[in-house]
Design a protein around this motif. Structure first.
Motif, PDB file in Angstrom:
ATOM      1  N   CYS A   1      18.929  39.566  -8.148  1.00 61.92           N
ATOM      2  CA  CYS A   1      18.984  37.929  -7.724  1.00 61.92           C
ATOM      3  C   CYS A   1      20.181  37.459  -6.886  1.00 61.92           C
ATOM      4  CB  CYS A   1      18.942  37.475  -9.241  1.00 61.92           C
ATOM      5  SG  CYS A   1      19.301  35.615  -9.014  1.00 61.92           S
TER       6      CYS A   1
ATOM      7  N   SER B   1      10.693  36.780 -11.517  1.00 55.81           N
ATOM      8  CA  SER B   1      11.420  36.405 -10.585  1.00 55.81           C
ATOM      9  C   SER B   1      10.509  35.447  -9.709  1.00 55.81           C
ATOM     10  CB  SER B   1      12.041  37.766  -9.549  1.00 55.81           C
ATOM     11  OG  SER B   1      10.789  38.239  -9.201  1.00 55.81           O
TER      12      SER B   1
ATOM     13  N   THR C   1      15.508  36.656  -3.099  1.00 55.32           N
ATOM     14  CA  THR C   1      14.691  36.815  -4.642  1.00 55.32           C
ATOM     15  C   THR C   1      15.652  36.240  -5.501  1.00 55.32           C
ATOM     16  OG1 THR C   1      13.755  38.975  -4.346  1.00 55.32           O
ATOM     17  CG2 THR C   1      14.083  38.672  -6.574  1.00 55.32           C
TER      18      THR C   1
ATOM     19  N   CYS D   1      15.975  35.231 -10.253  1.00 57.67           N
ATOM     20  CA  CYS D   1      15.600  35.047 -11.415  1.00 57.67           C
ATOM     21  C   CYS D   1      15.017  33.809 -11.679  1.00 57.67           C
ATOM     22  CB  CYS D   1      16.377  35.796 -12.143  1.00 57.67           C
ATOM     23  SG  CYS D   1      18.097  34.726 -12.602  1.00 57.67           S
TER      24      CYS D   1
END
Length: 177
Positions: A133, A147, A153, A155
């Motif tokens: 993350c 995600s 990316t 979370c």
């Protein structure tokens, strides 16, 4: 009564072979064949002589800890707990040609394909399992429940915190998750 002038029937091929002098020498009837025995003075010396030298053996067999085909990186998702051994973590895996990820990614060789031949480079199929993350740096898988990807990316808790910074279309997608 007239005699038939046709020639006498010739014996079959196998009968002709049995009758020939050359074949009589070759055909030995009712003789059992004994298994061959290799006469070697010292069996251990002969085995050593026939084995490959150590430098050739080391080139043909590579220990498992050095073999890049064996998955050695332990991936574990922070949210769902999914755990998997992966082959690569980074942006440009050697077994994937012509692709660079935007962020460091956990990559697994396709488990449904046979492993590539040793030391023969060829493009392979792969599965991107997860990443870190960009907000909290926890490891998350690519599942929609764990995600969200927009430029990087996130979370889901970090994505919801960053939601006001995303474009409206992305906010709507994230709100549906």
């Amino acid at each position: 009564m007239p005699r038939d002038s046709s020639p006498e029937p010739q014996p079959s091929c196998s009968n002709r072979m049995k009758e020939s002098d050359v074949c009589k020498d070759l055909l030995i009837e009712n003789r059992s064949v004994e298994p061959l025995e290799l006469l070697v003075e010292n069996e251990n010396d002969e085995i050593e002589r026939l084995q490959l030298p150590n430098d050739v053996v080391s080139e043909t067999k590579k220990p498992a800890e050095e073999d890049e085909r064996v998955a050695k990186i332990d991936f574990r998702c922070y949210n769902c707990g999914m755990r998997e051994m992966v082959h690569y973590f980074g942006k440009t895996p050697a077994f994937v040609r012509g692709l660079e990820f935007r962020e460091s990614t956990y990559v697994l060789r396709d488990p449904f394909q046979p492993p590539p031949p040793y030391r023969k480079s060829k493009p392979e199929y792969f599965v991107a399992i997860g990443s870190h993350c960009c907000g909290c740096h926890k490891t998350v898988c690519k599942d929609n429940e764990c995600s969200f990807f927009y430029v990087n990316t996130y979370c889901l808790p970090c994505a919801r915190q960053q939601m006001p910074n995303f474009p409206l279309e992305i906010q709507q997608k994230l709100h549906k998750q």
